[in-house]
Design a protein around this motif. Structure first.
Motif, PDB file in Angstrom:
ATOM      1  N   GLY A 341       5.452  59.544  20.386  1.00  0.00           N
ATOM      2  CA  GLY A 341       4.145  59.918  20.498  1.00  0.00           C
ATOM      3  C   GLY A 341       3.641  59.723  21.861  1.00  0.00           C
ATOM      4  N   THR A 342       4.884  59.484  23.034  1.00  0.00           N
ATOM      5  CA  THR A 342       4.150  59.564  24.123  1.00  0.00           C
ATOM      6  C   THR A 342       3.461  60.334  24.761  1.00  0.00           C
ATOM      7  N   ASN A 343       3.736  61.898  23.907  1.00  0.00           N
ATOM      8  CA  ASN A 343       3.445  63.322  25.345  1.00  0.00           C
ATOM      9  C   ASN A 343       1.929  63.414  26.094  1.00  0.00           C
ATOM     10  N   VAL A 344       1.229  62.475  24.247  1.00  0.00           N
ATOM     11  CA  VAL A 344      -0.170  62.091  23.929  1.00  0.00           C
ATOM     12  C   VAL A 344      -1.049  61.725  25.620  1.00  0.00           C
ATOM     13  N   HIS A 345       0.180  61.335  26.346  1.00  0.00           N
ATOM     14  CA  HIS A 345      -0.554  60.651  27.778  1.00  0.00           C
ATOM     15  C   HIS A 345       0.165  61.247  28.699  1.00  0.00           C
ATOM     16  N   MET A 346       1.409  61.926  28.533  1.00  0.00           N
ATOM     17  CA  MET A 346       1.422  62.954  30.541  1.00  0.00           C
ATOM     18  C   MET A 346       0.538  62.831  30.828  1.00  0.00           C
ATOM     19  N   ASN A 347       0.750  63.293  32.060  1.00  0.00           N
ATOM     20  CA  ASN A 347       0.128  63.026  33.307  1.00  0.00           C
ATOM     21  C   ASN A 347      -1.602  62.784  33.133  1.00  0.00           C
ATOM     22  N   VAL A 348      -2.167  62.620  31.921  1.00  0.00           N
ATOM     23  CA  VAL A 348      -3.444  61.617  32.381  1.00  0.00           C
ATOM     24  C   VAL A 348      -3.430  59.902  31.903  1.00  0.00           C
ATOM     25  N   GLY A 349      -2.431  59.852  31.373  1.00  0.00           N
ATOM     26  CA  GLY A 349      -1.833  58.338  31.321  1.00  0.00           C
ATOM     27  C   GLY A 349      -3.049  58.189  30.092  1.00  0.00           C
ATOM     28  N   HIS A 350      -3.421  56.244  30.688  1.00  0.00           N
ATOM     29  CA  HIS A 350      -3.238  55.647  29.034  1.00  0.00           C
ATOM     30  C   HIS A 350      -4.000  54.736  29.445  1.00  0.00           C
ATOM     31  N   ALA A 351      -5.212  54.460  28.596  1.00  0.00           N
ATOM     32  CA  ALA A 351      -6.697  53.590  29.491  1.00  0.00           C
ATOM     33  C   ALA A 351      -5.210  52.221  29.702  1.00  0.00           C
TER      34      ALA A 351
END
Length: 385
Positions: A341-351
């Motif tokens: 599920g890490t594509n959801v964080h690509m480029n924008v990252g995660h909190a």
């Protein structure tokens, strides 16, 4: 198992000034490649003919005259008739000649046999080669075995379907979609028999797989995939990092829960039992009072992995959890590599990753940052197996 020192010696012969990040073009490859180009590294995706367009066309990298990234993130594509053709000597030789450091994802270990990954894939893996097999449920040292050794909470196992006396989930492979799930739930032995027979008749599951299925009590609560990272290179800060949290969209399960109960009761036999095929992800956070518990899970898993699967976790891993009504975590799956599920964080990252590193930080970028640090400090041998 390929001896680690053999891989470390191979890295010693690499032109590390031209090192590339390699990955099978599926699963979390876009996050892996996006993170790599953010950290100044070139990328190579191994793709199967007919399934390559996201990598060879739509996210193809374009660079300026100085090599700076302008668009996309996939510099090169190794196009093969089948994914498992990566095991051919000439293809492994090309990866070696290109000084590729290969990031294993679930597609790699699904399309290539685990025996081949462990014994024949003569390319340095960024991560723990000997932990990858633990992801296959039912083996003598699978992740359930490791969770038990670590003293970590998992859903209660059911050994005989006749013992089902509460909502339970039966985990097995889909009969037709070989890389997908044929999961179903049952709250009694009668329901188990009725559903399993119906699914066998529909061709969703196979009887021989049913006999070896993992059965466990269903934990009622939200699902959180905890995307962690373990750095063997870190000297000052904590070695365990929480990069992000994601959760899944599952088809056709998510379609069922969007239908009012009255309409659910009108579904025909083929529609009644939902399938649990993952088709997307979304981002999430945890209430802060749960963070300490989440880190405790990760620390225990890392310690057990190091004890029983030396050198243990290197880089990303994912603990897939449910949280019950008492806010207790239960680990129902483990990915000893970059999560799905890490594509959801690509480029924008995660909190969490962004706040920790004070810049956009996805799992893919954190992985590339570790590779870049290893290159700069001449410590690549410490992150490969």
């Amino acid at each position: 198992m390929i001896e680690r020192k053999v891989i470390q010696e191979m890295v010693g012969d690499y032109d590390l000034s031209a090192a590339k990040i390699g990955v099978v073009g599926s699963h979390s490859a876009l996050d892996t490649c996006d993170g790599a180009v953010e950290e100044g590294l070139r990328t190579l995706a191994v793709c199967q003919n007919g399934r390559d367009s996201p990598y060879s066309r739509y996210f193809k990298a374009f660079r300026d005259a100085n090599g700076g990234i302008v668009r996309g993130m996939v510099d090169e594509v190794m196009l093969l008739p089948k994914f498992n053709d990566i095991m051919k000597q000439e293809n492994m030789k090309r990866l070696q000649d290109d000084s590729v450091l290969f990031v294993p994802n679930r597609s790699f270990t699904s399309y290539v046999s685990m025996d081949a990954v462990e014994n024949d894939f003569m390319v340095p893996l960024v991560g723990s080669r000997n932990l990858l097999r633990s992801e296959d449920r039912g083996g003598p040292r699978d992740y359930y075995w490791l969770l038990d050794k670590a003293g970590l909470p998992a859903p209660r196992k059911i050994t005989d379907p006749k013992d089902i006396n509460s909502l339970s989930i039966i985990k097995l492979h889909h009969a037709k979609k070989k890389l997908e799930r044929g999961f179903f739930t049952a709250a009694s032995y009668q329901e188990y028999r009725e559903k399993s027979e119906a699914l066998i008749k529909q061709g969703v599951i196979e009887r021989e797989n049913l006999e070896g299925a993992r059965m466990e009590e269903y934990v009622i609560g939200p699902v959180f995939n905890l995307d962690f990272f373990y750095s063997p290179l870190e000297k000052e800060g904590e070695k365990v990092e929480l990069i992000g949290v994601d959760w899944r969209f599952e088809s056709s399960l998510d379609g069922h829960v969007r239908i009012p109960a009255a309409q659910q009761l009108t579904l025909n036999e083929a529609q009644k039992v939902p399938e649990y095929t993952v088709c997307g992800h979304n981002s999430a956070t945890l209430r802060e009072s749960l963070l300490e518990n989440a880190f405790e899970l990760a620390e225990k898993y890392v310690a057990a992995a190091k004890e029983y699967f030396s050198p243990g976790i290197i880089g990303p891993f994912c603990l897939q959890t449910c949280v019950d009504k008492d806010l207790k975590f239960f680990i129902y799956d483990v990915a000893p590599r970059i999560g799905g599920g890490t594509n959801v964080h690509m480029n924008v990252g995660h909190a969490y990753g962004n706040s920790l590193w004070r810049k956009n930080m996805s799992t893919g970028r954190r992985l590339a940052m570790e590779v870049r640090r290893a290159l700069e400090e001449k410590r690549v041998a410490e992150i490969v197996t």
